[in-house]
Design a protein around this motif. Structure first.
Motif, short mmCIF file in Angstrom:
data_model
loop_
_atom_site.label_atom_id
_atom_site.label_comp_id
_atom_site.label_asym_id
_atom_site.label_seq_id
_atom_site.Cartn_x
_atom_site.Cartn_y
_atom_site.Cartn_z
N ASP A 3 29.76 13.79 50.26
CA ASP A 3 30.61 12.60 50.23
C ASP A 3 30.91 12.24 48.78
O ASP A 3 30.34 11.30 48.21
CB ASP A 3 29.92 11.44 50.95
CG ASP A 3 30.87 10.29 51.24
OD1 ASP A 3 31.96 10.25 50.64
OD2 ASP A 3 30.50 9.41 52.05
N VAL A 4 31.83 12.98 48.19
CA VAL A 4 32.13 12.82 46.77
C VAL A 4 32.69 11.43 46.47
O VAL A 4 32.32 10.79 45.47
CB VAL A 4 33.11 13.91 46.29
CG1 VAL A 4 33.55 13.65 44.85
CG2 VAL A 4 32.46 15.28 46.42
N ASP A 5 33.55 10.91 47.34
CA ASP A 5 34.15 9.60 47.09
C ASP A 5 33.07 8.52 47.01
O ASP A 5 33.12 7.65 46.13
CB ASP A 5 35.15 9.25 48.19
CG ASP A 5 36.41 10.10 48.13
OD1 ASP A 5 36.67 10.69 47.06
OD2 ASP A 5 37.12 10.18 49.15
N ALA A 6 32.11 8.56 47.92
CA ALA A 6 31.05 7.56 47.91
C ALA A 6 30.17 7.71 46.67
O ALA A 6 29.74 6.71 46.07
CB ALA A 6 30.21 7.68 49.18
N GLU B 191 33.21 17.57 37.71
CA GLU B 191 32.21 18.41 38.35
C GLU B 191 31.52 19.28 37.31
O GLU B 191 32.13 19.68 36.32
CB GLU B 191 32.85 19.31 39.41
CG GLU B 191 33.18 18.60 40.72
CD GLU B 191 33.47 19.57 41.84
OE1 GLU B 191 33.68 20.78 41.55
OE2 GLU B 191 33.49 19.15 43.01
N HIS C 189 21.74 12.78 44.44
CA HIS C 189 22.45 12.17 45.57
C HIS C 189 21.47 11.60 46.59
O HIS C 189 21.74 10.58 47.23
CB HIS C 189 23.38 13.20 46.23
CG HIS C 189 22.66 14.22 47.06
ND1 HIS C 189 22.07 15.34 46.51
CD2 HIS C 189 22.42 14.28 48.40
CE1 HIS C 189 21.51 16.06 47.48
NE2 HIS C 189 21.69 15.44 48.63
N ARG D 46 30.49 4.76 39.40
CA ARG D 46 31.28 3.76 38.68
C ARG D 46 30.59 2.39 38.71
O ARG D 46 30.67 1.63 37.75
CB ARG D 46 32.68 3.67 39.30
CG ARG D 46 33.50 4.95 39.11
CD ARG D 46 34.99 4.69 39.28
NE ARG D 46 35.75 5.93 39.22
CZ ARG D 46 36.05 6.57 38.10
NH1 ARG D 46 35.63 6.11 36.93
NH2 ARG D 46 36.76 7.69 38.13
N VAL E 276 31.08 8.95 43.74
CA VAL E 276 31.85 8.49 42.58
C VAL E 276 31.87 6.97 42.51
O VAL E 276 31.74 6.37 41.43
CB VAL E 276 33.29 9.06 42.61
CG1 VAL E 276 34.17 8.37 41.56
CG2 VAL E 276 33.26 10.57 42.38
N GLU E 277 31.98 6.31 43.65
CA GLU E 277 31.97 4.85 43.66
C GLU E 277 30.62 4.32 43.18
O GLU E 277 30.56 3.35 42.41
CB GLU E 277 32.27 4.33 45.07
CG GLU E 277 32.21 2.81 45.18
CD GLU E 277 33.09 2.10 44.16
OE1 GLU E 277 32.67 1.03 43.66
OE2 GLU E 277 34.20 2.60 43.85
N ARG E 278 29.52 4.96 43.60
CA ARG E 278 28.20 4.54 43.14
C ARG E 278 28.06 4.78 41.64
O ARG E 278 27.43 3.97 40.92
CB ARG E 278 27.11 5.29 43.90
CG ARG E 278 27.02 4.94 45.39
CD ARG E 278 26.59 3.49 45.61
NE ARG E 278 25.31 3.18 45.01
CZ ARG E 278 24.14 3.42 45.56
NH1 ARG E 278 24.08 3.99 46.77
NH2 ARG E 278 23.02 3.10 44.96
#
Length: 269
Positions: free
Chosen positions: A187-190, A228, A178, A196, A192-194
């Motif tokens: 910041d899991v959402d951010a 996870e 990270h 993808r 995951v976006e990276r």
């Protein structure tokens, strides 16, 4: 034929002062740590590297004693060295040298050796350099692409321009932390976006380590789902090399024909 080819352009000579004034000499750097762990998992490894200067002369026998097969290009560029003092319980840096740049001819020679060994291996693991001048990031793009086009399984543990380069070349697995993505671990959402984004650009599977928090993995074999990965709960003595061990575990399982889910579990362990 080795099961895994580890591309490690410039390992470092490490000198560590321990309690009772004991001085220890080892080969170090990301590629060495990864190759050592893969070897400990009973997987045959060949490490492709450049060795030069007095530090390079010392590194050759130190790498060989780890049970790692070595394909070394001898160069005039000296390898890096670091001297650390651990007598006080922490790692105090006394001297740290990143190593000297390879010339264009030397880069080409090393590339040819790595490509030949990579085409014979089951898995190719691309490791980073401490000094970006040693090996330009575009070399990594070409290598990832050349190996992948010839049906090699390509794994990379890189950051920054090197990460972007291998993704552009195309590969099977990217492992990154990270911190290297410059995203907060929580910041899991951010994250995951990276992940993808890396997947869309050419990384089939993406693994993100988050220090003591569960890792995240995007698996192609599970339709690009993100999961996870729980890590063992241990008291860390020294966090250096933990992510490299994870990458090594993944490469070792893939070299023996295992699936990605099993490889990730082994890497986490």
């Amino acid at each position: 034929m080795a099961d895994v080819m580890v591309f490690s352009p410039s390992p470092q000579l490490t000198v560590t002062i321990e309690d009772d004034d004991q001085v220890h000499f080892h080969a170090g750097g990301q590629g060495v740590w990864q190759a050592r762990m893969i070897t400990s998992l009973d997987v045959d490894v060949v490490m492709v590297t450049a060795l030069g200067g007095e530090s390079g002369e010392l590194l050759r026998p130190l790498i060989a004693r780890e049970g790692i097969h070595l394909r070394a290009f001898i160069t005039d560029a000296a390898n890096g060295v670091y001297v650390h003092d651990r007598r006080g319980g922490s790692r105090d840096v006394i001297v740290e040298s990143a190593g000297e740049p390879l010339g264009r001819h030397e880069q080409d020679e090393l590339y040819g050796i790595a490509l030949a060994e990579g085409l014979r291996a089951r898995v190719c693991l691309l490791s980073g350099v401490t000094n970006p001048e040693i090996m330009p990031f575009d070399v990594y793009r070409r290598m990832a692409g050349d190996l992948k086009r010839n049906d090699c399984v390509v794994v990379a543990d890189l950051a920054g321009d090197y990460l972007q380069a291998v993704v552009e070349g195309g590969l099977d697995v990217v492992k990154v932390s990270h911190e290297e993505l410059e995203v907060d671990a929580g910041d899991v959402d951010a994250l995951v976006e990276r992940m993808r984004e890396l997947h869309r650009r050419g990384a089939q599977n993406v693994i993100v380590s988050r220090a003591e928090q569960p890792g995240l993995v995007l698996l192609r074999e599970r339709d690009g789902g993100v999961f996870e990965v729980d890590m063992p709960e241990l008291e860390p003595v020294d966090p250096r090399g933990a992510g490299d061990s994870m990458t090594a575990g993944v490469a070792a399982v893939l070299a023996h024909g295992g699936d990605m889910a099993t490889a990730v579990r082994t890497g986490a362990a």
